[in-house]
Design an enzyme around this catalytic site. Structure first.
Site, PDB file in Angstrom:
ATOM      1  N   ARG A 242       1.759  -4.671  10.602  1.00 28.60           N
ATOM      2  CA  ARG A 242       2.584  -5.918  10.298  1.00 28.60           C
ATOM      3  C   ARG A 242       3.830  -5.810  11.072  1.00 28.60           C
ATOM      4  NH1 ARG A 242      -1.581  -7.241   8.402  1.00 28.60           N
ATOM      5  NH2 ARG A 242      -2.131  -7.440   6.269  1.00 28.60           N
ATOM      6  N   GLU A 271       6.030 -14.573  11.191  1.00 27.81           N
ATOM      7  CA  GLU A 271       4.907 -15.187  11.749  1.00 27.81           C
ATOM      8  C   GLU A 271       4.705 -16.782  10.908  1.00 27.81           C
ATOM      9  OE1 GLU A 271       1.319 -13.260  11.188  1.00 27.81           O
ATOM     10  OE2 GLU A 271       1.975 -11.343  12.293  1.00 27.81           O
ATOM     11  N   HIS A 289      -2.223 -12.512  15.723  1.00 31.88           N
ATOM     12  CA  HIS A 289      -2.766 -11.911  14.498  1.00 31.88           C
ATOM     13  C   HIS A 289      -4.093 -12.008  14.333  1.00 31.88           C
ATOM     14  CE1 HIS A 289      -1.196 -10.280  10.346  1.00 31.88           C
ATOM     15  NE2 HIS A 289      -2.331  -9.583  10.873  1.00 31.88           N
TER      16      HIS A 289
HETATM   17  P1  NAD Z   1      -4.779   2.995   5.316  1.00 30.15           P
HETATM   18  O1  NAD Z   1      -4.142   2.835   4.001  1.00 30.15           O
HETATM   19  O2  NAD Z   1      -6.239   3.761   5.792  1.00 30.15           O
HETATM   20  O3  NAD Z   1      -3.846   3.652   6.423  1.00 30.15           O
HETATM   21  C1  NAD Z   1      -2.389   3.615   6.332  1.00 30.15           C
HETATM   22  C2  NAD Z   1      -1.929   4.846   6.349  1.00 30.15           C
HETATM   23  O4  NAD Z   1      -0.348   4.767   6.850  1.00 30.15           O
HETATM   24  C3  NAD Z   1      -1.978   6.260   5.500  1.00 30.15           C
HETATM   25  O5  NAD Z   1      -2.794   7.223   6.047  1.00 30.15           O
HETATM   26  C4  NAD Z   1      -0.828   6.244   5.038  1.00 30.15           C
HETATM   27  O6  NAD Z   1      -0.631   7.654   4.395  1.00 30.15           O
HETATM   28  C5  NAD Z   1       0.129   6.302   6.156  1.00 30.15           C
HETATM   29  N1  NAD Z   1       1.636   5.815   5.993  1.00 30.15           N
HETATM   30  C6  NAD Z   1       2.144   5.258   4.869  1.00 30.15           C
HETATM   31  N2  NAD Z   1       3.472   5.246   5.020  1.00 30.15           N
HETATM   32  C7  NAD Z   1       3.832   6.025   6.219  1.00 30.15           C
HETATM   33  C8  NAD Z   1       4.855   6.040   7.000  1.00 30.15           C
HETATM   34  N3  NAD Z   1       6.313   5.843   6.701  1.00 30.15           N
HETATM   35  N4  NAD Z   1       4.877   6.756   8.237  1.00 30.15           N
HETATM   36  C9  NAD Z   1       3.660   7.006   8.754  1.00 30.15           C
HETATM   37  N5  NAD Z   1       2.596   6.768   7.907  1.00 30.15           N
HETATM   38  C10 NAD Z   1       2.704   6.342   6.782  1.00 30.15           C
HETATM   39  O7  NAD Z   1      -4.718   1.268   6.152  1.00 30.15           O
HETATM   40  P2  NAD Z   1      -5.600   1.070   7.355  1.00 30.15           P
HETATM   41  O8  NAD Z   1      -6.927   0.324   6.817  1.00 30.15           O
HETATM   42  O9  NAD Z   1      -5.714   1.827   8.148  1.00 30.15           O
HETATM   43  O10 NAD Z   1      -4.624  -0.209   7.689  1.00 30.15           O
HETATM   44  C11 NAD Z   1      -3.326  -0.144   8.191  1.00 30.15           C
HETATM   45  C12 NAD Z   1      -2.597  -1.070   8.368  1.00 30.15           C
HETATM   46  O11 NAD Z   1      -2.954  -2.270   9.133  1.00 30.15           O
HETATM   47  C13 NAD Z   1      -2.811  -2.207   6.973  1.00 30.15           C
HETATM   48  O12 NAD Z   1      -1.622  -1.858   6.001  1.00 30.15           O
HETATM   49  C14 NAD Z   1      -2.572  -3.397   7.489  1.00 30.15           C
HETATM   50  O13 NAD Z   1      -1.168  -3.862   7.248  1.00 30.15           O
HETATM   51  C15 NAD Z   1      -2.514  -3.528   9.194  1.00 30.15           C
HETATM   52  N6  NAD Z   1      -3.638  -4.343   9.322  1.00 30.15           N
HETATM   53  C16 NAD Z   1      -3.504  -5.450  10.301  1.00 30.15           C
HETATM   54  C17 NAD Z   1      -4.575  -6.123  10.820  1.00 30.15           C
HETATM   55  C18 NAD Z   1      -4.210  -7.329  11.706  1.00 30.15           C
HETATM   56  O14 NAD Z   1      -4.919  -8.009  11.852  1.00 30.15           O
HETATM   57  N7  NAD Z   1      -3.672  -7.092  12.736  1.00 30.15           N
HETATM   58  C19 NAD Z   1      -5.888  -6.000  10.238  1.00 30.15           C
HETATM   59  C20 NAD Z   1      -6.095  -4.888   9.286  1.00 30.15           C
HETATM   60  C21 NAD Z   1      -5.069  -4.074   8.910  1.00 30.15           C
END
Ligand code: NAD
Length: 323
Positions: A242, A271, A289
């Site tokens: 994000r 954005e 994005h």
């Molecule tokens: P997920 O919940 O499986 O993984 C997130 C991880 O981050 C978890 O393991 C959590 O413990 C960890 N985390 C939380 N706070 C933290 C911190 N301060 N420092 C380090 N680690 C921390 O989620 P996911 O499915 O892997 O998705 C991750 C993120 O990717 C989503 O939250 C979303 O914002 C983003 N995303 C972006 C797109 C895009 O189009 N660019 C698409 C999908 C997801």
């Protein structure tokens, strides 16, 4: 008959599942190429049982209140749900669901595309070629950086972060370091990954840093000038998570001052606006994005959002209820 308001057109795969159930499906067709307007959401949600939202919609308490007393479910068409006021939904007894898992491979692929593209200067070389600047092969023309065998730091070893780490370790023989509040010894064993207990110790060791944490109060501006100073001057920063996790002005400054060598980002702080200074720099690659934007994945996201809605409307717990 349940009424479902969809703030922007989504792939037919999902809306068809809902129509086949006999629900009334209202799609805000006007917002195909732009974000839905606040007034469109406020009007569309009246009398609806379900709001199917996308990440450009800010789902506030005010929007929820306009949907009461009928609104039961907010089905977000994304894995991230920072666009929804979860606390307000809880207080009103409205369920919130997301679409995790089905986009993991696609986002991990896009992340790796960015890693390879920035290291091999692909976008810059494309601009160079189109501009008619290619006059002769040169021993020092557009020198980039290897990826194989380098060290990747993964911030957030969740679904997407661990898939990126898998490609790095198995495909490119990279050494993987990671930070996540939750340590994962099984992952460490299988991929030779090393846990670093805090981000400031991780950054100076990495050639590439890839961000996969959710946007929370605690992760907003996780990358500021201080953090860029901790990275190697030869390092690259990748962000497909994000935008607000990076202070974009500090990123522009760090790239122009050479605090880091390059960056590749799919998401932006405000954005669809992009900090103008970034557009002037050659050592950044930006995509709008689109990390999950393949036809297959967008179809699966639509189907999963529809499944969450159907399960909830039929009185079962939806598979992706946000806690
Ligand atoms: P997920 O919940 O499986 O993984 C997130 C991880 O981050 C978890 O393991 C959590 O413990 C960890 N985390 C939380 N706070 C933290 C911190 N301060 N420092 C380090 N680690 C921390 O989620 P996911 O499915 O892997 O998705 C991750 C993120 O990717 C989503 O939250 C979303 O914002 C983003 N995303 C972006 C797109 C895009 O189009 N660019 C698409 C999908 C997801």
């Amino acid at each position: 008959m349940a009424k479902i308001f969809i703030t922007r057109p989504i792939p037919e795969a999902g809306s068809k599942m809902l129509r086949d159930k006999g629900y009334e499906v209202v799609v805000n067709e006007a917002a195909r190429e732009r974000a839905a307007a606040q007034e469109e959401m406020l009007a569309g949600i009246v009398g609806s049982d379900v709001l199917l939202s996308v990440l450009t919609d800010k789902i506030t308490a005010e929007i929820m209140d306009a949907g009461l007393p009928t609104l039961k479910i907010i089905a977000n068409y994304a894995v991230g749900f920072d666009n929804v006021d979860i606390e307000a939904a809880k207080q009103r007894g409205i369920m919130v669901t997301n679409t995790p898992g089905v986009l993991t491979d696609t986002v991990a692929e896009h992340t790796f595309a960015l890693i390879l593209a920035i290291a091999h200067r692909i976008a810059e070389a494309d601009r160079f070629s189109r501009a008619g600047k290619y006059h002769a092969w040169g021993p020092e023309l557009l020198l980039g950086s290897d990826v194989s065998g380098k060290t990747l730091g993964v911030l957030g070893l969740g679904r997407i972060g661990s898939r990126v780490a898998y490609h790095a370790a198995k495909g490119f023989g990279m050494k993987v370091l990671y930070y996540d509040p939750k340590q994962n010894p099984d992952f460490e064993k299988e991929y030779g990954a090393v846990y670093v207990a805090n981000i400031d110790d991780l950054l100076p060791q990495c050639d590439f840093v890839s961000i996969h944490v959710p946007l929370l109060d605690s992760t907003r501006h996780l990358f500021n000038e201080e953090r860029f100073k901790k990275m190697k001057p030869s390092a690259y920063l990748i962000n497909t998570s994000r935008g607000p996790i990076i202070d974009e002005k500090a990123l522009a400054l760090s790239l122009s001052k050479g605090l880091i060598r390059g960056a590749a980002i799919d998401v932006f702080e405000n954005e669809p606006d992009i900090t103008p200074e970034l557009k002037e720099l050659d050592n950044i690659i930006m995509t709008p994005h689109i990390a999950s934007a393949t036809q297959e994945t967008r179809d699966k996201m639509a189907e999963l959002a529809a499944t969450n809605i159907i399960e909830a409307l039929e009185g079962r717990t939806p598979p992706n209820l946000v806690k």
